[in-house]
Design a protein around this motif. Sequence first.
Motif, PDB file in Angstrom:
ATOM      1  N   HIS A   1       3.986 -29.254  29.049  1.00 34.08           N
ATOM      2  CA  HIS A   1       3.207 -29.835  30.094  1.00 34.08           C
ATOM      3  C   HIS A   1       1.689 -29.542  30.105  1.00 34.08           C
ATOM      4  O   HIS A   1       1.567 -28.919  31.265  1.00 34.08           O
TER       5      HIS A   1
ATOM      6  N   HIS B   1       2.565 -21.892  34.761  1.00 32.59           N
ATOM      7  CA  HIS B   1       2.843 -22.503  36.325  1.00 32.59           C
ATOM      8  C   HIS B   1       2.210 -21.523  37.126  1.00 32.59           C
ATOM      9  O   HIS B   1       2.408 -21.559  38.451  1.00 32.59           O
TER      10      HIS B   1
ATOM     11  N   GLU C   1      11.408 -21.737  27.651  1.00 33.30           N
ATOM     12  CA  GLU C   1      10.265 -21.982  28.298  1.00 33.30           C
ATOM     13  C   GLU C   1       9.775 -20.479  28.866  1.00 33.30           C
ATOM     14  O   GLU C   1      10.454 -20.100  29.757  1.00 33.30           O
TER      15      GLU C   1
END
Length: 259
Positions: free
Chosen positions: A151, A105, A80
Amino acid sequence: MIVDLHNHTPLCNHAQGEMQEYVQKAIDEGTHFFGFADHAPMDFDREYRMKFSDMQKYESDVKKVQKQYQDKITILLGYEVDYLPNHMDERVLNADVDYLIGSVHFLEGWGFDNPEFIGRWEEQNIDEIWQKYFDTIEAMAKTGYFDIVGHLDLIKIFKFMPNGDINLMASKALQAIKEADMVLELNIAGYRKDVQEAYPSPTLLKQAYKLGIPITFSSDAHKSEQVALFNEEIVKMAKEIGYTECAYFIKRQRHMIAF
Ligand SMILES: [Zn+2]
Ligand SMILES: [Zn+2]
């Protein structure tokens, strides 16, 4: 779920348990393709990820469990990777792995999903934060570095919802994902957070389906109990929207399997 591509290991410093425990839970859940995609090293936010010097150990540890369980389940190796301009590293982008997940993020260095920095949400216009987030996803897709979008709507994590139309905010990002031929993960971690729904929301998933963007599934587990937790909900959501197959990757090549 038959495919589960996004799971962590203790090497990132914020997940717990042996890799074997994750794999055993996946076998018990009937998963056929189980992938580790731990947080790749980066010269930023170092405490929540492995070091560059850990990459070799991580990759060989995954290959060890791959062999150990080869009769029961196919284990895949991924990372990731944070999309953060000026902090992308060739050692990660060129790693010899099955796939790379691209995740956002950070917005200009702000870890918006970290409870430690939740105060920053009060200082800015929520609609602007959301738009900036999806603009960053669009830029991430346009790099062509990654196979999977991590996500898609992580920005909803603390349930600071915008007034504007989320479909409109995300439309250019989804278009870029389609053009980059990327796969969207249906990530169950959202059920464990304040927002209590999958990433992405059914509304965004419907848009993705209309565009013909393929999907895959992930637990985003940081402990073995989280493997396949809420998997029935997420598979049901995908089926209701019309999806019948999902993707997995071997050596950066996409394969599809019915679920
Ligand atoms: Zn993530
Ligand atoms: Zn993750």
